[in-house]
Write a protein that holds these residues in place. Structure first.
Motif, short mmCIF file in Angstrom:
data_model
loop_
_atom_site.label_atom_id
_atom_site.label_comp_id
_atom_site.label_asym_id
_atom_site.label_seq_id
_atom_site.Cartn_x
_atom_site.Cartn_y
_atom_site.Cartn_z
N TRP A 9 0.62 -1.06 -0.46
CA TRP A 9 -0.66 0.17 -0.04
C TRP A 9 0.79 1.38 -0.27
O TRP A 9 0.48 2.21 -0.79
CB TRP A 9 -1.20 0.26 1.29
N MET A 10 1.96 1.22 0.41
CA MET A 10 2.99 2.20 0.58
C MET A 10 3.18 2.61 -0.42
O MET A 10 3.67 3.51 -0.88
CB MET A 10 4.22 2.55 1.64
N ASN A 11 3.95 1.47 -1.39
CA ASN A 11 4.85 2.59 -3.08
C ASN A 11 3.47 2.30 -3.98
O ASN A 11 3.78 2.35 -5.20
CB ASN A 11 5.17 0.79 -2.89
N TRP A 12 2.07 1.74 -3.56
CA TRP A 12 1.48 1.54 -4.33
C TRP A 12 0.64 3.34 -5.33
O TRP A 12 0.86 3.99 -3.85
CB TRP A 12 -0.37 0.69 -3.82
N LYS A 13 0.75 3.86 -6.44
CA LYS A 13 0.40 4.84 -6.40
C LYS A 13 -1.05 4.73 -7.74
O LYS A 13 -0.94 3.92 -8.41
CB LYS A 13 1.54 5.83 -7.69
N GLU A 111 1.57 -19.33 -2.67
CA GLU A 111 1.56 -18.87 -1.36
C GLU A 111 1.43 -16.93 -1.00
O GLU A 111 1.63 -16.78 -2.04
CB GLU A 111 3.05 -19.43 -0.13
N GLN A 112 1.11 -17.41 0.26
CA GLN A 112 0.21 -15.29 0.53
C GLN A 112 1.85 -14.52 0.37
O GLN A 112 1.05 -13.71 -0.72
CB GLN A 112 0.03 -15.70 2.07
N GLY A 113 2.59 -14.99 0.63
CA GLY A 113 4.04 -13.89 -0.20
C GLY A 113 4.52 -13.92 -0.67
O GLY A 113 4.87 -12.47 -1.89
N ASP A 114 3.76 -15.23 -2.38
CA ASP A 114 3.31 -15.03 -3.94
C ASP A 114 2.42 -13.42 -3.88
O ASP A 114 3.26 -12.80 -5.08
CB ASP A 114 3.71 -16.37 -4.33
N ALA A 115 1.69 -13.37 -3.96
CA ALA A 115 0.52 -12.98 -3.63
C ALA A 115 1.18 -11.20 -3.53
O ALA A 115 0.45 -10.46 -4.40
CB ALA A 115 -0.90 -13.21 -3.30
N ASN A 116 2.02 -11.59 -2.52
CA ASN A 116 1.80 -9.85 -1.81
C ASN A 116 3.13 -9.61 -3.10
O ASN A 116 2.74 -8.22 -3.49
CB ASN A 116 2.64 -10.02 -0.59
N ALA A 117 4.23 -10.47 -3.22
CA ALA A 117 4.73 -9.81 -4.07
C ALA A 117 4.61 -9.74 -5.02
O ALA A 117 4.86 -8.26 -6.23
CB ALA A 117 6.19 -10.87 -4.43
N LEU A 118 3.49 -10.02 -6.01
CA LEU A 118 2.96 -10.11 -7.27
C LEU A 118 2.32 -8.82 -7.54
O LEU A 118 2.37 -8.35 -8.28
CB LEU A 118 2.13 -11.30 -7.83
N LEU A 120 2.92 -6.01 -6.67
CA LEU A 120 3.39 -4.69 -6.30
C LEU A 120 4.56 -4.39 -7.91
O LEU A 120 4.33 -3.90 -7.90
CB LEU A 120 5.10 -4.82 -5.55
N LYS A 121 3.48 -5.80 -8.47
CA LYS A 121 4.41 -5.88 -10.09
C LYS A 121 2.86 -4.68 -11.03
O LYS A 121 1.98 -4.81 -9.81
CB LYS A 121 4.10 -7.49 -10.67
N GLN A 122 3.14 -4.49 -11.81
CA GLN A 122 2.42 -3.87 -12.99
C GLN A 122 1.98 -4.82 -13.99
O GLN A 122 0.46 -4.77 -14.17
CB GLN A 122 2.66 -2.47 -13.88
N ASN A 123 2.71 -4.92 -14.55
CA ASN A 123 2.50 -6.22 -15.46
C ASN A 123 2.53 -7.34 -15.75
O ASN A 123 3.73 -7.63 -15.22
CB ASN A 123 2.27 -5.73 -17.63
N ILE A 124 1.79 -8.60 -15.92
CA ILE A 124 2.42 -10.06 -15.58
C ILE A 124 1.20 -10.31 -16.40
O ILE A 124 0.68 -10.48 -16.70
CB ILE A 124 1.43 -9.99 -14.02
N ILE A 125 1.80 -12.29 -17.13
CA ILE A 125 0.80 -12.67 -17.47
C ILE A 125 0.91 -13.89 -16.61
O ILE A 125 2.01 -14.80 -16.50
CB ILE A 125 2.10 -13.21 -19.59
N VAL A 168 -4.05 -11.80 -5.72
CA VAL A 168 -3.64 -11.02 -6.19
C VAL A 168 -4.22 -9.58 -6.12
O VAL A 168 -3.98 -8.93 -5.72
CB VAL A 168 -2.85 -11.06 -7.23
N VAL A 169 -4.99 -9.50 -6.35
CA VAL A 169 -5.81 -8.42 -6.96
C VAL A 169 -7.45 -7.75 -5.76
O VAL A 169 -6.58 -7.22 -5.52
CB VAL A 169 -7.29 -8.86 -7.92
N ARG A 170 -7.78 -8.55 -4.83
CA ARG A 170 -7.77 -8.67 -3.47
C ARG A 170 -7.52 -7.51 -3.15
O ARG A 170 -7.06 -7.27 -2.42
CB ARG A 170 -8.10 -9.53 -3.45
N LEU A 171 -5.59 -7.81 -3.31
CA LEU A 171 -4.77 -6.72 -2.23
C LEU A 171 -4.34 -5.69 -2.66
O LEU A 171 -3.83 -4.79 -1.44
CB LEU A 171 -3.38 -7.73 -2.31
N LEU A 172 -4.72 -5.22 -3.99
CA LEU A 172 -4.58 -3.54 -3.93
C LEU A 172 -5.56 -2.82 -3.56
O LEU A 172 -6.76 -2.91 -3.57
CB LEU A 172 -5.35 -3.60 -5.74
N PRO A 173 -4.61 -1.95 -3.00
CA PRO A 173 -5.56 -0.35 -2.35
C PRO A 173 -6.62 -0.29 -3.24
O PRO A 173 -6.75 -0.33 -3.67
CB PRO A 173 -4.69 0.73 -2.17
#
Length: 247
Positions: A9-13, A111-118, A120-125, A168-173
């Motif tokens: 959340w801190m890094n998200w714009k 795992e949850q840590g992978d969801a958290n890390a993803l 922070l990404k902008q574009n994924i396939i 992943v999506v549910r974590l987005l601010p």
């Protein structure tokens, strides 16, 4: 290393809308889940773009064939490399991608840590496996991460792709109605979530624990942590031992 929700959340714009491209041999399997509930809410709020690509649209075979028999004589069919390379190369020509994920039974357990890390990404396939998988040259040359959602075999990678996307999506601010909800989810601190209760405080003679009605925030926090430890030890001793070792 797990990435905390607070850091996400801190890094998200607001300008950092995530884009997820899902490549599938059976795209119809993805339509309904992506058009309901939390993921649909995120799309409507323009917090994420999700694009589904039909692998058959990229094949050069006149019969729209995207699979063939494996060398070596084993039974089953394998996704051929050409349509996958063509699809990903087209996407690459339009933007940069942080990760190209393949859903495979022999991948790392998601795992949850992978969801958290993803998050922070902008574009994924996400490339959905199908049949007996994909030609190994795809995995060698294109894929950056491989994930499994458990030790069992599914008909295709669409269900794992949906699971990854939802996690992943549910974590987005801004996606969840209560921004703090994701902070208390199971696995965020390495433990299972404590039991939860709602109204009425008594139902068929069954009462909500007094501490949750006490109004004492500190005692509630302590109770939840104790219950979380207890539940994790009883149900997931592997997680409990890992938590105790790290703390």
């Amino acid at each position: 290393m797990e990435t905390s929700i607070a850091r996400i959340w801190m890094n998200w714009k607001a300008s950092d809308m995530m884009r997820i491209d899902i490549i599938s041999a059976v795209p119809a399997l993805l339509e309904s889940p992506l058009n309901h509930s939390i993921v649909k809410r995120a799309i409507d709020k323009e917090l994420v773009e999700i694009h589904v690509h039909d692998l058959r649209d990229y094949t050069e075979d006149k019969h729209k064939k995207i699979d063939d028999y494996p060398y070596g004589g084993e039974p089953g069919m394998v996704l051929t490399p050409q349509p996958i390379f063509s699809c990903i190369e087209k996407l690459w020509s339009e933007r940069e991608y942080d990760e190209i994920i393949f859903t495979a039974p022999d991948g790392d357990v998601f795992e949850q840590g992978d969801a958290n890390a993803l998050s922070l990404k902008q574009n994924i396939i996400i490339l959905c496996g199908h049949y007996k998988g994909v030609d190994q040259r795809v995995r060698d040359e294109l894929i950056t991460r491989e994930f499994s959602i458990g030790d069992y075999v599914l008909s295709g990678g669409e269900i794992p792709a949906l699971a990854i996307t939802d996690a992943v999506v549910r974590l987005l601010p801004g996606v969840l109605g209560d921004a703090g909800s994701a902070l208390n989810d199971s696995f965020q601190d390495g433990l299972l979530e404590a039991p939860v209760y709602t109204r009425p405080s008594e139902f068929k003679g069954l009462k909500v624990p007094d501490v949750l009605l006490s109004g004492d925030h500190q005692k509630v926090v302590e109770w939840k942590h104790e219950q979380s430890l207890k539940r994790t030890k009883e149900r997931r001793e592997d997680l409990y031992n890992k938590f105790k070792k790290e703390h």
